[in-house]
Design an enzyme around this catalytic site. Structure first.
Site: not given
Ligand code: NAP
Length: 328
Positions: A9, A11-12, A127, A129, A151, A193, A282, A284
């Site tokens: 929650i 996160g973005q 993802s 990725e 990842y 960003r 390491p 790409e």
């Molecule tokens: P983000 O901004 O990095 O947010 C990650 C979130 O995960 C944060 O709220 C973080 O909490 C939480 N987290 C980390 N460790 C945790 C743990 N041990 N237990 C519970 N929560 C934990 O990522 P996002 O961009 O919002 O992406 C959301 C999801 O979509 C992620 O799974 C990401 O891998 C996936 N995704 C993102 C993209 C993209 O382009 N944005 C693309 C594909 C997939 P804290 O703030 O407390 O650290």
């Protein structure tokens, strides 16, 4: 009132999704990790409707307790170690949270009886990725995976275990294979960003140069606000399934830099940008471009914000933030 439980929650995507679901009339519960999470204050201030719930993806009993307390209809698992560069440095932690965390969330749902009769519908944040060294272009739901980072490997495990639990236990579990999506809420560690914030600071005379790694990589970039709608749509279908969510366009790292500088009227951007090997991965991922046909046809999902508008939105937001710090 439907009830949604969101991990990640702070996160973005968690913030965009909470806002979107609140607008649809949901009661929104957000899992927050740690004993004094520094991002919780901002969440409380900006999104007073979110009910924070303690828990950690590394801790199964905490997930069970969180589900028992909140009784959700829908669970969105967005929590992860999500930064590819960090995953090379902390590969075991990434496997535990980003990979095994999905298994724990699915098990927690089974343990509270949520797997029966679609009682709890589950969304997993997969993802692009996972495609890594791509086997075909563009990438679809059927493209084989070849991850190029810890990842990516952890996300492949998460993706496969969702398919397995869906097939083994008849769970309503979906994965969205989301390509890169960005916006003003993107963390400063991510390249988009980092670029838009540096451009704003250079324009305001607060920074002299922007140090980056490889600029030749190509990504399919969309707006986070558009992408969370697709997550919700997946859970409203009659049957669970996996979907690619992408724009179908690709742009290089250099396109991003050029466009961001152009936004503040700087055309000789090369003067301000330096490349440093320490920011190269390491291994790409050279080219990602998704085919969102299934999401268009079955979900009726369309992106609204194109790449130039996204970069403009992010640069303008960073100019506002950095100017405010200067009292302008
Ligand atoms: P983000 O901004 O990095 O947010 C990650 C979130 O995960 C944060 O709220 C973080 O909490 C939480 N987290 C980390 N460790 C945790 C743990 N041990 N237990 C519970 N929560 C934990 O990522 P996002 O961009 O919002 O992406 C959301 C999801 O979509 C992620 O799974 C990401 O891998 C996936 N995704 C993102 C993209 C993209 O382009 N944005 C693309 C594909 C997939 P804290 O703030 O407390 O650290």
């Amino acid at each position: 009132m439907p009830r949604a439980f969101i991990t990640g929650i702070t996160g973005q995507d968690g913030q965009h999704l909470a806002e979107f679901l609140h607008g649809k009339g949901y009661e929104v519960f957000g899992m927050v990790k740690g004993q004094n999470n520094p991002r919780l204050t901002q969440i409380r201030e900006e999104f007073p409707f979110i009910e924070p719930v303690p828990g950690d993806l590394a801790d199964l009993p905490s997930l069970v307790k969180a589900l028992e307390a909140t009784q959700p209809d829908e669970v969105y698992n967005l929590g992860a170690i999500s930064f590819v560069a960090l995953s090379f440095n902390q590969a075991e932690l990434t496997a535990n949270i980003t990979g095994l965390g999905v298994l724990r969330m699915l098990e927690a749902i089974r343990m509270v009886g949520g797997a029966q009769n679609n009682k709890i519908r589950f969304y997993q944040a997969s993802s692009s990725e996972m495609f890594g060294k791509v086997r075909e272009t563009p990438q679809t739901e059927r493209t084989p995976f070849h991850p190029r980072s810890p990842y990516g490997c952890a996300k492949v495990f998460g993706h496969d275990i969702v398919v397995n639990y869906r097939e083994s236990y008849d769970m309503f579990a979906c994965s969205g294979i989301l390509f890169n999506h960005e916006g003003p809420r993107r963390g400063m560690e991510f390249v988009t960003r980092k670029v838009t914030n540096a451009v704003a600071r250079i324009k305001l005379g607060l920074q002299e140069e922007l140090v980056l790694g490889n600029l030749d990589f190509k990504r399919d970039w969309g707006y986070a606000g558009d992408y969370v709608k697709a997550m919700w749509l997946m859970l409203q279908q009659d049957a669970p399934d996996d979907y690619v969510v992408a724009t179908g366009e690709t742009h290089s790292g250099q396109d991003l830099v050029e466009l961001a500088f152009a936004q503040v009227g700087i055309t000789d951007w090369q003067q301000y940008v330096r490349q440093d090997k320490k920011f190269f991965r390491p291994a790409e991922v050279d080219l990602l471009i998704g085919d969102p046909t299934k999401a268009h046809d079955k979900l009726g999902w369309e992106r609204e914000v194109d790449f130039p508008s996204l970069v403009k939105m992010m640069v303008e937001n960073d100019l506002k933030i950095e100017s405010a710090k200067l009292g302008r």
